[in-house]
Scaffold this motif. Sequence first.
Motif, short mmCIF file in Angstrom:
data_model
loop_
_atom_site.label_atom_id
_atom_site.label_comp_id
_atom_site.label_asym_id
_atom_site.label_seq_id
_atom_site.Cartn_x
_atom_site.Cartn_y
_atom_site.Cartn_z
N VAL A 189 -0.09 -11.93 13.60
CA VAL A 189 0.58 -11.24 14.71
C VAL A 189 0.67 -9.75 14.41
CG1 VAL A 189 2.76 -10.96 15.95
CG2 VAL A 189 1.86 -13.26 15.52
N VAL A 190 1.05 -9.42 13.17
CA VAL A 190 1.13 -8.02 12.78
C VAL A 190 -0.25 -7.37 12.83
CG1 VAL A 190 1.63 -6.45 10.86
CG2 VAL A 190 3.18 -8.34 11.35
N ALA A 191 -1.26 -8.06 12.32
CA ALA A 191 -2.62 -7.52 12.31
C ALA A 191 -3.12 -7.31 13.74
CB ALA A 191 -3.55 -8.45 11.55
N ALA A 192 -2.87 -8.28 14.62
CA ALA A 192 -3.31 -8.15 16.01
C ALA A 192 -2.60 -6.98 16.69
CB ALA A 192 -3.04 -9.45 16.76
N SER A 193 -1.31 -6.80 16.37
CA SER A 193 -0.57 -5.67 16.94
C SER A 193 -1.15 -4.35 16.46
CB SER A 193 0.91 -5.78 16.54
OG SER A 193 1.48 -6.98 17.02
N PHE A 194 -1.56 -4.32 15.20
CA PHE A 194 -2.19 -3.12 14.64
C PHE A 194 -3.49 -2.80 15.37
CE2 PHE A 194 -5.32 -1.47 11.54
CZ PHE A 194 -4.75 -0.24 11.27
N HIS A 195 -4.33 -3.83 15.58
CA HIS A 195 -5.59 -3.62 16.29
C HIS A 195 -5.33 -3.21 17.74
CE1 HIS A 195 -8.00 -4.94 12.97
NE2 HIS A 195 -7.49 -6.16 12.97
N LEU A 196 -4.31 -3.80 18.36
CA LEU A 196 -3.98 -3.44 19.74
C LEU A 196 -3.52 -2.00 19.83
CD1 LEU A 196 -3.67 -4.34 22.67
CD2 LEU A 196 -1.37 -5.14 22.11
N ALA A 197 -2.73 -1.55 18.86
CA ALA A 197 -2.28 -0.16 18.84
C ALA A 197 -3.47 0.78 18.70
CB ALA A 197 -1.30 0.05 17.69
N ASN A 198 -4.43 0.43 17.84
CA ASN A 198 -5.63 1.25 17.69
C ASN A 198 -6.44 1.29 18.98
OD1 ASN A 198 -5.22 2.06 15.03
ND2 ASN A 198 -6.24 0.26 14.19
N ALA A 199 -6.46 0.16 19.69
CA ALA A 199 -7.18 0.12 20.96
C ALA A 199 -6.53 1.04 21.99
CB ALA A 199 -7.24 -1.31 21.48
N CYS A 200 -5.20 1.00 22.04
CA CYS A 200 -4.47 1.81 23.02
C CYS A 200 -4.50 3.29 22.67
CB CYS A 200 -3.03 1.33 23.13
SG CYS A 200 -2.85 -0.34 23.80
N LEU A 201 -4.37 3.61 21.37
CA LEU A 201 -4.27 5.00 20.95
C LEU A 201 -5.62 5.67 20.79
CD1 LEU A 201 -1.44 4.73 18.25
CD2 LEU A 201 -1.23 5.45 20.63
N PHE A 202 -6.58 4.94 20.26
CA PHE A 202 -7.86 5.56 19.90
C PHE A 202 -9.06 5.00 20.66
CE2 PHE A 202 -5.26 5.59 15.90
CZ PHE A 202 -4.90 6.93 15.99
N GLY A 203 -8.83 4.04 21.53
CA GLY A 203 -9.94 3.47 22.29
C GLY A 203 -10.79 2.49 21.53
N LEU A 204 -10.28 1.98 20.39
CA LEU A 204 -11.06 1.03 19.58
C LEU A 204 -10.84 -0.39 20.10
CD1 LEU A 204 -10.33 2.54 16.05
CD2 LEU A 204 -12.32 2.92 17.51
#
Length: 226
Positions: A189-204
């Motif tokens: 859950v933490v890892a998915a939240s991290f990836h989601l944050a990167n998607a929202c902030l950096f477009g990844l």
Amino acid sequence: MSLHLAARLTQVLLALALIQQSLEHLSVSPRNRPLFALRIALCAAVAAGVFAPWPLVGLALLSLVLLTRFQGPYNGGSDRMGLLALWCLTLSALVPSPRLKELFFGYLGLQLMLSYVVSGWVKIVNPDWRKGVALAQVFRFSAYPVAESLRGWAARPRLLLAMSWAVMAFELAFPLTLLWRPALIAGLVVAASFHLANACLFGLNRFFWTWLVAYPAILWLQARLV
């Protein structure tokens, strides 16, 4: 979670991730539209669970064509993870031996774990990451669509230092989550939240969907080992 259920979940998630990527190409790459239209059709068959395992075989062979066309996995880590998941699923579906099926599918879960550990190790041996400088540079100089208000984070060294160590500590400690099922679920859950944050902030956005694909594999692997 049984091997069959975990593999089926992984197949559906991979199909959806590849469809999302292929739709991007359909809108911007007329020359390659036939290839990506074919990939969408094969992904739809995988998601629907029809003609198994031949749609997976078709996707695996098509991936070789795309690697040749684009001279490698042009989108870096997310494409590599997608290829790894695709080939692990294809080989696991094709081999007759139950042990080999488990081996190929478990390898995907193992590689997911290593992706976090290796990433953490690469960061922690870098002095810029230990000092928070690397993360400041990400916010200050990133070419990704970071909002101007977020670029201001580059001027907050204490916050970025804490964030840097939090990321490194989580990635390096990730293997410990395999010891206890609730810890693994919380870690994912933490890892998915991290990836989601990167998607929202950096477009990844591709990293979020592609790494999510391998989560059933590590959940199955943890239950198999413990």
